[in-house]
Design an enzyme around this catalytic site. Structure first.
Site, PDB file in Angstrom:
ATOM      1  N   HIS A 237      -3.495   0.167  -3.347  1.00 18.38           N
ATOM      2  CA  HIS A 237      -4.308   0.798  -2.315  1.00 18.38           C
ATOM      3  C   HIS A 237      -4.793  -0.241  -1.306  1.00 18.38           C
ATOM      4  CE1 HIS A 237      -4.809   4.499  -4.831  1.00 18.38           C
ATOM      5  NE2 HIS A 237      -4.823   3.637  -5.835  1.00 18.38           N
ATOM      6  N   ASP A 238      -5.288   0.245  -0.161  1.00 21.10           N
ATOM      7  CA  ASP A 238      -5.753  -0.672   0.885  1.00 21.10           C
ATOM      8  C   ASP A 238      -6.949  -1.513   0.447  1.00 21.10           C
ATOM      9  OD1 ASP A 238      -7.277   1.660   0.826  1.00 21.10           O
ATOM     10  OD2 ASP A 238      -7.567   1.746   2.995  1.00 21.10           O
TER      11      ASP A 238
ATOM     12  N   ARG B 131       0.856  -1.184   0.000  1.00 21.46           N
ATOM     13  CA  ARG B 131       0.000   0.000   0.000  1.00 21.46           C
ATOM     14  C   ARG B 131       0.898   1.241   0.000  1.00 21.46           C
ATOM     15  NH1 ARG B 131      -4.107   2.395   4.720  1.00 21.46           N
ATOM     16  NH2 ARG B 131      -5.059   3.966   3.358  1.00 21.46           N
ATOM     17  N   HIS B 132       0.361   2.358  -0.469  1.00 21.75           N
ATOM     18  CA  HIS B 132       1.103   3.616  -0.385  1.00 21.75           C
ATOM     19  C   HIS B 132       1.342   3.990   1.076  1.00 21.75           C
ATOM     20  CE1 HIS B 132      -2.604   5.623   0.839  1.00 21.75           C
ATOM     21  NE2 HIS B 132      -3.210   5.019  -0.165  1.00 21.75           N
TER      22      HIS B 132
ATOM     23  N   ARG C 236      -0.021   9.507  -5.162  1.00 22.72           N
ATOM     24  CA  ARG C 236       0.600   9.086  -3.908  1.00 22.72           C
ATOM     25  C   ARG C 236       1.112   7.652  -3.987  1.00 22.72           C
ATOM     26  NH1 ARG C 236      -4.917   9.629  -2.684  1.00 22.72           N
ATOM     27  NH2 ARG C 236      -6.038   7.686  -2.227  1.00 22.72           N
TER      28      ARG C 236
ATOM     29  N   LYS D 223     -13.624  -2.805   5.590  1.00 20.85           N
ATOM     30  CA  LYS D 223     -12.837  -3.639   4.666  1.00 20.85           C
ATOM     31  C   LYS D 223     -13.505  -4.992   4.436  1.00 20.85           C
ATOM     32  CE  LYS D 223      -9.918  -0.398   4.372  1.00 20.85           C
ATOM     33  NZ  LYS D 223     -10.389   0.664   3.472  1.00 20.85           N
TER      34      LYS D 223
ATOM     35  N   ARG E  41      -0.803   9.222   4.262  1.00 16.89           N
ATOM     36  CA  ARG E  41      -1.239  10.365   3.461  1.00 16.89           C
ATOM     37  C   ARG E  41      -2.121  11.287   4.288  1.00 16.89           C
ATOM     38  NH1 ARG E  41      -6.582   9.639   2.871  1.00 16.89           N
ATOM     39  NH2 ARG E  41      -7.456   7.548   2.515  1.00 16.89           N
TER      40      ARG E  41
END
Length: 406
Positions: free
Chosen positions: A296-297, A15-16, A99, A236, A19
């Site tokens: 991404h998550d 994941r990034h 990002r 999630k 942020r």
């Protein structure tokens, strides 16, 4: 890794890094702070700082702390797989969000710095390495970013997670709300405001270059933070995992790409893969030993589910909280925090005819029960691939384009 074994393949899916809030959420938080400062008649104790607090978080950008997370992640990968990384560099891909790409670049920086500091490593003449960027434009085939499955994006399935969170919020937020409104008389904060106030703990913490714990964090108890974690976990689980009929489907494309890499065979998939990129050895290299993908998550959650990870987790209750340990290691915080990383390893061992596969998520070895994992969390490569019948069979992708109703 046992002495008689060696890692000969290492794929990281990341994941990034940390942020700022999204632009919409940043507006929500700013308005809430204005509401508190305008209406609250008293600011005492741990709430005193709010009297003069000005909201100044940005929107959507990777923070300085998040950049450092990714540098450290690249270093960690280099050090963990040094037998490979001393001589090789990774094949890298990134989803197209700014990002995410910046995270990939910072991870690369960390990897390179570790390599340059290693006196036994080969010279790194290829730095900066190529990063193949997969666009996130509407309608793009991208295994690192969902968006193609119409029924999932726009039908009833898209509402399941928010309904689950609302039910849990109705259970745990009211006593928190009552206490906070007592401490901030006149503020009249709503349930949504309480969630936003809790959101500001992590976001303000990662806005600090050194990750200094925010004052917002002390406004709530440990139990309340556990309840908040469960709130995020429901998002999630019911948004992109087994709680959503088409959640795991969003991760099928990457799962099939992983099979191709593990077995050095062409990609077989008719879901979200980009066939042009995946059919080229330039943009989807096979027979490499090191791979790094950045996403991404939500997409990582779907990928984990498409791979059958955390499948032993019982269906999560919307009214009763379970801990990560009680839920088979499943929680949003344990699986997809900022800079989350999953390692997919292939291991060759002396006197073993077949290679093994092991999966490590945020430094926790997963048991891989679906393919008969041993005490080290390993399955043979063939059993691991065989266990992915859901992904290899298309993962209900045909249902994505059935008539949509809400």
């Amino acid at each position: 890794v046992p002495d008689q074994c060696n890692i000969n393949f290492a794929q990281v899916l990341s994941r990034h890094g940390a942020r700022d809030p999204t632009a919409w959420k940043s507006s929500v938080y700013s308005n809430m702070i204005v509401k508190i400062r305008r209406n609250a008649r008293l600011f005492t104790g741990e709430y005193a700082f709010l009297a003069n607090y000005t909201y100044n978080l940005g929107a959507d950008r990777l923070t300085t702390f998040g950049q450092q997370e990714m540098v450290h992640s690249g270093i960690n990968y280099y050090e963990r797989y040094k037998d490979l990384t001393q001589d090789l560099t990774p094949f890298m891909r990134s989803s197209g969000e700014g990002r995410v790409l910046q995270s990939a670049q910072k991870w690369m920086q960390g990897f390179h710095e570790a390599k340059m500091s290693d006196g036994k490593a080969k010279k790194d003449f290829g730095y900066p390495y190529d990063i193949f960027v997969v666009g996130e434009d509407t309608g793009s085939n991208n295994t690192l970013n969902h968006g193609l499955c119409n029924r999932f994006e726009n039908g009833r399935d898209s509402l399941i997670a928010s309904a689950a969170q609302t039910e849990w919020a109705n259970t745990f937020v009211p006593p928190v709300q009552a206490r906070v409104n007592t401490m901030l008389p006149g503020a009249n904060l709503t349930q949504a405001d309480i969630i936003s106030l809790m959101d500001l703990c992590p976001f303000s913490t990662v806005a600090s270059p050194v990750g200094k714990i925010s004052q917002f964090c002390s406004l709530f108890t440990q139990k309340e933070w556990q309840q908040y974690d469960y709130y995020e976990t429901l998002n999630k689980y019911y948004g992109y995992s087994y709680g959503n009929p088409l959640g795991p489907t969003q991760g099928v494309g990457f799962a099939n790409e992983l099979v191709a890499r593990l077995t050095s065979t062409p990609v077989h998939d008719h879901t979200s893969t980009n066939r042009t990129m995946d059919s080229s050895n330039t943009t989807f290299a096979l027979e490499r030993k090191l791979y790094a993908d950045f996403s991404h998550d939500n997409d990582m959650t779907a990928i984990f589910s498409a791979l059958g990870l955390y499948k032993d987790t019982a269906q999560l209750s919307n009214t009763t909280m379970g801990s990560a340990a009680q839920n088979g290691g499943y929680s949003a915080a344990w699986t997809v925090p900022f800079a989350a990383r999953a390692y997919f390893e292939k291991m060759a061992c002396k006197d073993q005819r077949e290679e093994f596969v092991r999966v490590i998520v945020n430094d926790r070895v997963l048991p891989l029960k679906s393919c008969g994992g041993d005490e080290l969390g390993r399955c043979t490569l063939s059993k691991f691939v065989d266990s992915l019948s859901f992904a290899r069979g298309g993962g209900h992708w045909d249902q994505c384009f059935e008539a949509v109703s809400k």
